[in-house]
Scaffold this motif. Structure first.
Motif, PDB file in Angstrom:
ATOM      1  N   ARG A 194     -29.981 -40.075   5.556  1.00 32.17           N
ATOM      2  CA  ARG A 194     -29.505 -41.361   5.869  1.00 32.17           C
ATOM      3  C   ARG A 194     -30.625 -42.369   5.990  1.00 32.17           C
ATOM      4  O   ARG A 194     -31.746 -42.053   6.650  1.00 32.17           O
ATOM      5  N   VAL A 195     -30.540 -43.550   5.601  1.00 31.56           N
ATOM      6  CA  VAL A 195     -31.329 -44.706   5.645  1.00 31.56           C
ATOM      7  C   VAL A 195     -31.000 -45.730   6.520  1.00 31.56           C
ATOM      8  O   VAL A 195     -30.163 -46.339   6.649  1.00 31.56           O
ATOM      9  N   HIS A 196     -32.106 -46.027   7.529  1.00 38.06           N
ATOM     10  CA  HIS A 196     -31.731 -47.035   8.635  1.00 38.06           C
ATOM     11  C   HIS A 196     -32.517 -48.001   8.518  1.00 38.06           C
ATOM     12  O   HIS A 196     -34.004 -48.125   8.408  1.00 38.06           O
ATOM     13  N   ALA A 197     -32.187 -49.389   8.436  1.00 32.80           N
ATOM     14  CA  ALA A 197     -32.981 -50.602   8.305  1.00 32.80           C
ATOM     15  C   ALA A 197     -33.593 -50.725   9.867  1.00 32.80           C
ATOM     16  O   ALA A 197     -33.039 -50.684  10.612  1.00 32.80           O
ATOM     17  N   ALA A 198     -34.792 -51.699   9.854  1.00 33.93           N
ATOM     18  CA  ALA A 198     -35.216 -52.487  11.049  1.00 33.93           C
ATOM     19  C   ALA A 198     -34.425 -53.574  11.279  1.00 33.93           C
ATOM     20  O   ALA A 198     -33.851 -54.029  10.374  1.00 33.93           O
ATOM     21  N   THR A 199     -34.382 -53.861  12.666  1.00 30.86           N
ATOM     22  CA  THR A 199     -33.537 -55.027  13.066  1.00 30.86           C
ATOM     23  C   THR A 199     -34.525 -56.005  13.618  1.00 30.86           C
ATOM     24  O   THR A 199     -35.934 -55.564  14.198  1.00 30.86           O
ATOM     25  N   GLU A 256     -38.139 -48.967   6.659  1.00 29.23           N
ATOM     26  CA  GLU A 256     -36.802 -48.015   6.947  1.00 29.23           C
ATOM     27  C   GLU A 256     -37.488 -46.548   7.649  1.00 29.23           C
ATOM     28  O   GLU A 256     -38.443 -46.168   7.538  1.00 29.23           O
ATOM     29  N   TYR A 312     -20.789 -50.458  17.243  1.00 25.58           N
ATOM     30  CA  TYR A 312     -20.850 -51.677  17.921  1.00 25.58           C
ATOM     31  C   TYR A 312     -19.325 -52.211  18.269  1.00 25.58           C
ATOM     32  O   TYR A 312     -18.378 -52.018  17.622  1.00 25.58           O
ATOM     33  N   PHE A 322     -35.571 -49.769  15.344  1.00 31.42           N
ATOM     34  CA  PHE A 322     -34.424 -49.131  14.498  1.00 31.42           C
ATOM     35  C   PHE A 322     -33.468 -49.006  15.633  1.00 31.42           C
ATOM     36  O   PHE A 322     -33.757 -48.290  16.474  1.00 31.42           O
ATOM     37  N   ASP A 323     -32.222 -49.400  15.409  1.00 27.16           N
ATOM     38  CA  ASP A 323     -31.041 -48.939  16.106  1.00 27.16           C
ATOM     39  C   ASP A 323     -30.420 -47.844  15.135  1.00 27.16           C
ATOM     40  O   ASP A 323     -29.640 -47.982  14.412  1.00 27.16           O
ATOM     41  N   VAL A 324     -30.443 -46.676  15.801  1.00 30.85           N
ATOM     42  CA  VAL A 324     -29.978 -45.560  15.143  1.00 30.85           C
ATOM     43  C   VAL A 324     -29.088 -44.532  15.930  1.00 30.85           C
ATOM     44  O   VAL A 324     -29.248 -44.678  17.155  1.00 30.85           O
ATOM     45  N   PRO A 341     -28.004 -48.607   5.228  1.00 31.05           N
ATOM     46  CA  PRO A 341     -27.446 -49.775   6.167  1.00 31.05           C
ATOM     47  C   PRO A 341     -26.771 -50.898   5.651  1.00 31.05           C
ATOM     48  O   PRO A 341     -26.761 -51.080   4.297  1.00 31.05           O
ATOM     49  N   ASP A 380     -27.623 -58.039  13.082  1.00 27.90           N
ATOM     50  CA  ASP A 380     -28.363 -58.456  11.714  1.00 27.90           C
ATOM     51  C   ASP A 380     -27.929 -57.201  10.724  1.00 27.90           C
ATOM     52  O   ASP A 380     -27.497 -57.329   9.631  1.00 27.90           O
ATOM     53  N   VAL A 381     -28.177 -56.200  11.270  1.00 22.17           N
ATOM     54  CA  VAL A 381     -27.734 -54.798  10.564  1.00 22.17           C
ATOM     55  C   VAL A 381     -27.131 -53.695  11.331  1.00 22.17           C
ATOM     56  O   VAL A 381     -27.286 -53.675  12.507  1.00 22.17           O
ATOM     57  N   ASP A 397     -24.324 -43.768   3.984  1.00 21.86           N
ATOM     58  CA  ASP A 397     -25.476 -43.510   4.704  1.00 21.86           C
ATOM     59  C   ASP A 397     -26.858 -44.456   4.204  1.00 21.86           C
ATOM     60  O   ASP A 397     -27.768 -44.300   4.182  1.00 21.86           O
ATOM     61  N   ASN A 424     -26.669 -49.683  11.182  1.00 21.08           N
ATOM     62  CA  ASN A 424     -27.137 -48.602  10.513  1.00 21.08           C
ATOM     63  C   ASN A 424     -26.166 -47.519  10.458  1.00 21.08           C
ATOM     64  O   ASN A 424     -25.101 -47.698  11.374  1.00 21.08           O
ATOM     65  N   PRO A 425     -26.440 -46.484   9.604  1.00 21.34           N
ATOM     66  CA  PRO A 425     -25.376 -45.431   9.606  1.00 21.34           C
ATOM     67  C   PRO A 425     -25.084 -44.717  10.747  1.00 21.34           C
ATOM     68  O   PRO A 425     -26.089 -44.408  11.550  1.00 21.34           O
ATOM     69  N   VAL A 428     -23.989 -45.794  13.467  1.00 27.74           N
ATOM     70  CA  VAL A 428     -23.958 -46.587  14.824  1.00 27.74           C
ATOM     71  C   VAL A 428     -22.578 -47.453  14.881  1.00 27.74           C
ATOM     72  O   VAL A 428     -22.173 -47.839  14.138  1.00 27.74           O
TER      73      VAL A 428
END
Lengths: 197, 229
Positions: free
Chosen positions: A95-100, A88, B163, A123-125, B105, B155-156, B103, B158-159, B161
């Protein structure tokens, strides 16, 4: 005879007073910075590099919706094989962002003793997440509220990023797409700590 | 010896007697209940959607962790390298912008729950079978989803972002809809699941919350020459 009910009552009261998610179940966070070795007990982690770009190139080219933060890291397990997942990126607004896994990036890996496992997390943030961003990594997965990392050590590594790394800004991010790879071939560590190959 | 004139009033007789014994209010309620019961085979209990809010192009709508903006609906023979499973078929594509406004993913797979297959568009499932227009949101086939910027799968999300995505279904080759109905189905936040076994996630409600008609852009070749050319 009276002690048993009193003890049960006291224990019940204590459990209801303690916020379990934070005080009992919370993982043990161990801080670090880029280039430092974070000792987690079950493994060592080193974040070796942090890169920012609008595109990454591995298995095809991926275009970021915000910006890509690519974190290169090396894992080495201590005494048994571990699964590492749930990477993360947490920004300054919590804010928490997950890896892609886009473009062949890895979101999880397996680390084994005596081998150094290289991996790139992507991470796309949103650009405003760069400032003060921290990487959060531990064995197991994150689950709900870090459910699978309860009562375990988790690395929290400051990535040293700021808004000046946003693509197009003065200092700029990497202009070309960042090349990424999944978990790299392992490199065995010799008994003297030096890499064999 | 005198015999009873009738041994039992029968079902209709009982109903008549009960109805006669009801007051005015009771008769009204009984009449309404009977009307709803009679309409049941015709969909009186269906979840859709007379009270669904209007959905129009380029209007942001909050659904679960997302803000979703439907841009347009397109019919095409191909989308980049993507083709229909059957070469005779086409692709029906919903183009939308999605932003994760929470806040945490979000799993991009949820987009397939939020945007069910358009109604009236000739969508066929992966087995080539037509999808009936009466199918509920959870019964319609899930789309493939692509990030338009790079033609890759997401796949994910995130806050913060955004698309621009293409949601893609197989469409019968002979379908020529001028317009389709696009629905949005809601998500329900589960703070704590049953017995605490599965907490904090968005559950598809399979209930249409927004609905609107959208023109279908035909394939470019047909747009220039007409579909029957």
């Amino acid at each position: 005879m009276l002690l048993a009910p009193a003890a049960i009552g006291a224990a019940t009261w204590f459990v209801t007073q303690v916020p379990q998610d934070t005080a009992v179940d919370a993982p043990f966070e161990i801080g670090g910075a880029v280039g430092e070795t974070v000792h987690l007990g079950y493994a060592d982690l080193v974040v070796t590099d942090v890169r920012v770009a609008e595109q990454i190139a591995g298995d095809g080219v991926a275009q970021a919706g915000g910006v890509f933060v690519v974190v290169d890291a090396v894992w080495q397990a201590s005494d048994r094989t571990i699964a590492v997942g749930g990477a993360e990126l947490v920004d300054s607004r919590e804010r928490v962002h997950a890896a892609t896994d886009r473009s062949g990036c890895a979101t999880a890996t397996t680390a084994v003793p005596a081998y150094r496992q290289r991996i790139s997390y992507c991470f796309d943030v949103p650009p405003d997440a760069l400032d003060g961003a921290q990487l959060r990594l531990g064995r197991g997965g994150d689950g709900e509220e870090g459910a699978f990392q309860r009562r375990d050590a988790v690395a929290v590594v400051g990535l040293g990023l700021g808004l000046d790394r946003v693509p197009g800004e003065e200092a700029g991010a990497d202009a070309a797409p960042i090349e990424v790879h999944g978990p790299a071939p392992v490199v065995r560590t010799g008994t003297d700590g030096q890499e064999d190959a | 010896m005198k015999h009873a004139s009738s041994a039992a009033p029968g079902l209709i007789g009982v109903a008549r007697n009960v109805f006669a014994a009801l007051g005015t209010t009771g008769r009204v309620i009984a009449g309404l209940a009977a009307a709803v019961l009679a309409a049941t085979p015709f969909g009186a209990w269906n979840a859709v959607a007379n009270d669904a809010m209007a959905l129009t192009a380029d209007t942001p709508v909050d659904v679960g962790p997302y803000t979703v903006t439907i841009e347009k609906v397109v019919s095409a023979k191909a989308l980049g390298d993507v083709r229909a499973l059957d070469p005779e078929d086409r692709l029906l594509i919903v183009v939308a912008q999605v932003t994760n406004t929470s806040d945490r993913p979000a799993n991009a797979q949820q987009l397939t729950d939020i945007v069910p297959a358009p109604v009236g568009g000739g969508v066929v499932d992966t087995g080539g079978m037509p999808v009936p227009d009466s199918a509920g949101p959870g019964e319609r086939p899930a789309p493939d989803r692509y990030n338009i910027a790079d033609a890759g799968e997401l796949d994910v999300i995130n806050p913060g972002v955004t698309y621009r995505v293409a949601l893609v279904w197989n469409q019968a080759g002979d379908a020529r809809p001028a317009e389709v109905r696009v629905d949005l189905a809601g998500l329900t936040w589960i703070e704590e699941g049953f017995a605490g076994l599965d907490d904090e996630y968005w559950l598809p409600a399979d209930e249409v919350t927004h609905s609107g008609m959208f023109d279908v852009e035909p394939p470019r070749s047909e747009a220039a020459t007409g579909p029957d050319a």
